[in-house]
Motif scaffolding. Structure first.
Motif, PDB file in Angstrom:
ATOM      1  N   ASN A   1       2.277   1.715  -3.517  1.00  0.00           N
ATOM      2  CA  ASN A   1       1.262   2.148  -4.473  1.00  0.00           C
ATOM      3  C   ASN A   1       0.848   3.592  -4.249  1.00  0.00           C
TER       4      ASN A   1
ATOM      5  N   TYR B   1      -3.722  -8.997  -0.872  1.00  0.00           N
ATOM      6  CA  TYR B   1      -3.820  -7.549  -1.016  1.00  0.00           C
ATOM      7  C   TYR B   1      -4.623  -7.154  -2.251  1.00  0.00           C
TER       8      TYR B   1
ATOM      9  N   ASP C   1       0.828  -1.204   0.000  1.00  0.00           N
ATOM     10  CA  ASP C   1       0.000   0.000   0.000  1.00  0.00           C
ATOM     11  C   ASP C   1       0.864   1.256   0.000  1.00  0.00           C
TER      12      ASP C   1
ATOM     13  N   ASN D   1      -5.481  -3.625  -4.400  1.00  0.00           N
ATOM     14  CA  ASN D   1      -5.227  -2.196  -4.574  1.00  0.00           C
ATOM     15  C   ASN D   1      -6.562  -1.494  -4.819  1.00  0.00           C
TER      16      ASN D   1
ATOM     17  N   GLU E   1      -7.533   0.861  -7.897  1.00  0.00           N
ATOM     18  CA  GLU E   1      -7.721   0.304  -9.240  1.00  0.00           C
ATOM     19  C   GLU E   1      -9.134  -0.238  -9.391  1.00  0.00           C
TER      20      GLU E   1
END
Length: 244
Positions: free
Chosen positions: A161, A228, A158, A230, A233
């Motif tokens: 990103n 995980y 995280d 994201n 997205e």
């Protein structure tokens, strides 16, 4: 950085008009420098201003009854800070600088004028609020259901990103910028346990660490280990209103 840091982040989702960018730039006309460790906004105290984080890394946290700290979110350039203060008389969280930071303060009236004049920007702010809510829900579920290794792995992904959202040069290598205690306060672990999990991820050849920087050797395997997702997205923004 010229222009609006907030517009740079929103512009990753949709193409903003020049009028929208100009409106966002007005929120960042004033700048305030915050030293590492300084409190920008304190839990249970009145807060009259909102902020755009323009530079640096911050966190929001609450203090629990036993005196321990639970970190809720890490905050990155382009994030809007203190939004919850517009609906409560007192702030529900503390905002603290994790590095030397630059924030752009603006008052509630400026925020209200933005929402009135630019409904599409209002909708985008709602989008980001929901992304944060879902990401926080993911972490809450992880605290009760996943292993310590998975929690630390998810946090590393995280962080990478989020940093990459405003710095496209970041790929596999990024500056961690957090102490093991801070990672622990975000993942419900002790600093000793965090250190053990980081070493385990290194031993499994998923990450490497050197001089405060982390290299994601196998990001896909790390994501599988962390379960995980994201949340920035796979967005559906087809419903957004047209710009004015």
């Amino acid at each position: 950085m010229s222009g609006s840091c907030f517009a740079e982040v929103l512009g990753e989702l949709i193409e903003l008009t020049s009028t929208e960018r100009s409106a966002l730039e007005q929120l960042e006309e004033r700048q305030r420098h915050i030293r590492r460790g300084a409190i920008l906004q304190r839990e249970n105290e009145p807060g009259d201003e909102l902020y755009i984080l323009r530079k640096g890394l911050m966190m929001s946290y609450v203090l629990l009854d036993d005196g321990s700290r639970q970190i809720l979110r890490f905050l990155f350039p382009g994030d809007m800070l203190g939004v919850s203060t517009i609906i409560y008389r007192e702030s529900p969280e503390t905002l603290c600088a994790l590095s030397d930071c630059v924030v752009c303060p603006f008052d509630r009236n400026a925020f209200a004028q933005l929402l009135t004049a630019h409904p599409r920007l209002s909708a985008l702010i709602l989008v980001f609020s929901q992304i944060e809510r879902v990401a926080l829900t993911d972490r809450l579920a992880a605290l009760g259901r996943t292993s310590a290794k998975a929690r630390v792995a998810a946090l590393l992904l995280d962080l990478r990103n989020r940093l990459r959202s405003t710095d496209k040069s970041i790929d596999k290598v990024f500056a961690l910028g957090l102490t093991q205690e801070e990672i622990g306060d975000a993942t419900g672990l002790t600093a000793v346990h965090v250190n053990r999990m980081l070493r385990q991820l290194e031993e499994e050849k998923l990450i490497a660490r050197e001089s405060g920087r982390v290299t994601l050797i196998d990001a896909r395997a790390l994501a599988r280990a962390a379960n995980y997702v994201n949340r920035y997205e796979s967005l559906d923004l087809s419903w957004l209103p047209a710009p004015r």
